[in-house]
Scaffold this active site. Structure first.
Site, PDB file in Angstrom:
ATOM      1  CB  CYS A 105      -0.921  -0.046   1.218  1.00  0.00           C
ATOM      2  SG  CYS A 105      -1.905   1.455   1.379  1.00  0.00           S
ATOM      3  CB  CYS A 113      -0.610   2.418   4.072  1.00  0.00           C
ATOM      4  SG  CYS A 113      -2.113   1.826   3.333  1.00  0.00           S
ATOM      5  CG  ASP A 114       3.171   1.000   4.471  1.00  0.00           C
ATOM      6  OD1 ASP A 114       2.705   1.432   5.542  1.00  0.00           O
ATOM      7  OD2 ASP A 114       2.959  -0.142   4.048  1.00  0.00           O
TER       8      ASP A 114
END
Ligand code: NAP
Length: 300
Positions: free
Chosen positions: A130, A133-134
């Site tokens: 992701c 997300c990261d």
């Protein structure tokens, strides 16, 4: 007794909730984690009619709030099983059992792993599924994205704004994802396409240090990267319900455009259904169809 239980609070499930509530049916939506499904990981949606640009998170939040405002009940519990009692169905979670006249399975899909040795151990240590997300952990660093679909192209574009350099690795020379996004990537000075190539080795100390990619001629190239974003497709989340719905060879639920499964009163909607085009707009369309069919089924 609820009229309709919807399993999955992604765009398909929440749209189904909106349609079912507008038809005055009581609705319980169950989701294992939170609302939104995979679309919350999409930073920019630019192909949904009317919304020229919206983030996946904002889109999901608006649909969630719309469904709640219409009176849909939403519980964060994972559906483990559906039991068919004939005229009613029982949905089992770890916290209880819920009965309904009809069930819509809108569980979507989960990330497909790349399948290279050591991948699992390096999740959170350089490997991610992701980018939104990261991605921020890799600010100013060199990363690779692997895959050729819309997710990989959008992840690469997202990372091009954050990372110093982005390799986009794809096993063919033509992308499956939208040409418009591929063109945007081509215009970026810090994105390099590595085509006709597969990731064949992960080199790590405690964290990922580099990857090896092998092209179709067998030439091996080492890329020094601190992050690898895997975007090689999705696996439909239908297995717990397999006894009651027919699955194709890839695990997608077999149902025509009316979203009906082989079991009366059980419907499927969204990315976990057999279909040619998996887009946000087709997921929400499925939600509308499945809810309308479920309402007809209950009323007939
Ligand atoms: P996808 O479209 O299935 O693409 C998966 C990609 O990974 C393909 O390019 C495939 O290569 C490659 N691949 C599969 N297995 C591989 C392996 N073992 N090693 C290397 N490469 C591998 O998956 P997705 O990109 O996650 O998208 C899923 C669905 O969501 C699609 O329908 C997509 O259009 C949709 N989506 C839409 C949006 C949007 O509308 N904004 C955003 C994201 C996703 P091949 O091409 O060679 O098969």
């Amino acid at each position: 007794m609820t009229d309709i239980i919807i399993i999955g609070a992604g765009p398909a499930g929440l749209t189904a909730a909106i349609y079912a509530r507008r038809a005055s049916k009581s609705v319980l939506v169950l989701d294992a984690m939170s609302y939104g499904g995979q679309i919350i990981n999409t930073p920019h949606i630019e192909n949904y009619p009317v919304a020229a640009h919206i983030s996946g998170f904002d889109f999901a939040t608006k649909v969630y709030e719309q469904a709640k405002a219409l009176g849909a009940e939403i519980k964060f519990q994972k559906a483990l099983e559906i039991r068919d009692n004939g005229d009613t169905k029982t949905v089992v979670t770890a916290k209880g059992e819920y009965e309904a006249k009809a069930v819509i399975i809108a569980t979507g899909s989960k990330n497909r792993p790349l399948g290279v040795d050591g991948e699992k151990k390096l999740v959170g240590r350089g490997i991610s599924y992701c980018a939104t997300c990261d991605g921020a952990f890799f600010r100013g660093k060199t990363v690779a994205v692997v895959g050729g679909g819309n997710t990989a192209l959008e992840d690469a574009l997202y990372m091009a704004d954050i990372a110093e350099k982005v390799y986009l690795i794809h096993r063919r020379d033509a992308f499956r994802g939208e040409e418009a996004t591929a063109e945007k990537l081509q215009a970026r000075g810090n994105v390099e396409f590595v085509l006709n190539s597969q990731v064949t080795k992960l080199n790590a100390d405690k964290r990922l240090q580099s990857i090896e990619v092998t092209d179709k001629q067998g030439n091996v190239r080492t890329l020094e990267v601190s992050g690898l974003f895997v975007a090689v497709g999705r696996i439909p989340e239908n297995q717990p319900f397999a006894p009651l719905i027919e699955l194709d060879g890839a695990g997608y639920a077999v149902a025509a455009e009316n979203c009906r499964t082989k079991t009366k009163g059980i419907f499927v909607a969204g990315d976990n259904r057999v279909k040619d085009v998996r887009q946000l707009v087709t997921a929400t369309a499925d939600g509308a169809v499945a809810a309308t069919e479920a309402v007809h089924y209950i009323n007939s």
